[in-house]
Write a protein that holds these residues in place. Structure first.
Motif, PDB file in Angstrom:
ATOM      1  N   UNK A  98      15.001  22.704 -31.252  1.00  0.00           N
ATOM      2  CA  UNK A  98      16.256  22.011 -30.976  1.00  0.00           C
ATOM      3  C   UNK A  98      16.451  21.036 -32.133  1.00  0.00           C
ATOM      4  N   UNK A  99      17.500  21.225 -32.974  1.00  0.00           N
ATOM      5  CA  UNK A  99      17.651  20.363 -34.141  1.00  0.00           C
ATOM      6  C   UNK A  99      18.080  18.929 -33.819  1.00  0.00           C
ATOM      7  N   UNK A 100      18.489  18.671 -32.588  1.00  0.00           N
ATOM      8  CA  UNK A 100      19.025  17.344 -32.269  1.00  0.00           C
ATOM      9  C   UNK A 100      20.435  17.239 -32.806  1.00  0.00           C
ATOM     10  N   UNK A 101      20.946  16.023 -32.918  1.00  0.00           N
ATOM     11  CA  UNK A 101      22.284  15.919 -33.470  1.00  0.00           C
ATOM     12  C   UNK A 101      22.981  14.595 -33.310  1.00  0.00           C
ATOM     13  N   UNK A 102      22.392  13.642 -32.673  1.00  0.00           N
ATOM     14  CA  UNK A 102      23.062  12.365 -32.436  1.00  0.00           C
ATOM     15  C   UNK A 102      22.717  11.377 -33.552  1.00  0.00           C
ATOM     16  N   UNK A 103      23.009  11.767 -34.800  1.00  0.00           N
ATOM     17  CA  UNK A 103      22.648  10.965 -35.967  1.00  0.00           C
ATOM     18  C   UNK A 103      23.876  10.162 -36.416  1.00  0.00           C
ATOM     19  N   UNK A 104      23.667   8.855 -36.586  1.00  0.00           N
ATOM     20  CA  UNK A 104      24.780   7.952 -36.884  1.00  0.00           C
ATOM     21  C   UNK A 104      24.355   6.891 -37.883  1.00  0.00           C
ATOM     22  N   UNK A 105      25.339   6.208 -38.427  1.00  0.00           N
ATOM     23  CA  UNK A 105      25.137   4.912 -39.063  1.00  0.00           C
ATOM     24  C   UNK A 105      25.573   3.915 -38.005  1.00  0.00           C
ATOM     25  N   UNK A 106      24.730   2.929 -37.714  1.00  0.00           N
ATOM     26  CA  UNK A 106      25.086   1.970 -36.665  1.00  0.00           C
ATOM     27  C   UNK A 106      24.496   0.591 -36.934  1.00  0.00           C
ATOM     28  N   UNK A 107      24.970  -0.385 -36.151  1.00  0.00           N
ATOM     29  CA  UNK A 107      24.438  -1.738 -36.196  1.00  0.00           C
ATOM     30  C   UNK A 107      23.333  -1.897 -35.165  1.00  0.00           C
ATOM     31  N   UNK A 108      23.136  -3.132 -34.723  1.00  0.00           N
ATOM     32  CA  UNK A 108      22.104  -3.430 -33.726  1.00  0.00           C
ATOM     33  C   UNK A 108      22.419  -2.789 -32.390  1.00  0.00           C
ATOM     34  N   UNK A 109      21.395  -2.565 -31.606  1.00  0.00           N
ATOM     35  CA  UNK A 109      21.561  -2.069 -30.249  1.00  0.00           C
ATOM     36  C   UNK A 109      22.315  -3.129 -29.442  1.00  0.00           C
TER      37      UNK A 109
END
Length: 153
Positions: A98-109
């Motif tokens: 499963x390659x996954x897919x929820x890849x982002x540029x983001x700030x703090x949680x």
């Protein structure tokens, strides 16, 4: 279900490429060959090498695109990266992964109460690229949906 919306903004600086050098923990916003902005980044907890499967905690390598902003995110503003691409999916299929897919540029949680430099003090994401909340605001004002992102070691 996550609410997704297309993000449309005027590219103030004419940013036509986002480059990430994982080995240097740096992200560069490029206009032609000129660096418009530079950010220090945090990556996945196991950053060396290309992401192959869900849960490997690697940040992908290769050419992708910033494809949409996620409004209902666990993180202070985030913009999605088009991983996995066709090559990633084909590799995963051949290797039964499963390659996954929820890849982002983001700030703090959301809800984190930490100093801005905490974001870049160590690799802590599951494969995403993290910058400060203030830098996230700036990034979203400078890039448009469809901007390519090149990620290298």
């Amino acid at each position: 279900m996550t609410l997704l919306t297309l993000f449309s903004a005027v590219s103030i600086a004419g940013v036509d490429l986002v480059k990430v050098d994982k080995s240097k923990r740096r992200m560069y916003l490029m206009e032609g060959k000129e660096v418009v902005r530079e950010y220090r980044v945090a990556l996945g907890r196991s950053p060396k090498g290309h992401k192959r499967q869900e849960g490997d905690q690697k940040t992908p390598e290769g050419r992708y695109y910033l494809d949409f902003v996620i409004e209902d995110s666990q993180y202070y503003k985030s913009i999605h990266i088009s991983y996995p691409n066709l090559r990633d999916r084909a590799y995963a299929r051949v290797h039964n992964l499963d390659p996954g897919g929820d890849i982002k540029i983001h700030g703090l949680k959301n809800g984190e109460r930490r100093p801005a430099n905490y974001v870049q003090s160590f690799d802590w994401t599951d494969g995403c690229i993290a910058i400060t909340n203030q830098e996230m605001d700036e990034l979203l004002s400078l890039v448009t949906i469809g901007t390519p992102i090149e990620i290298v070691w």
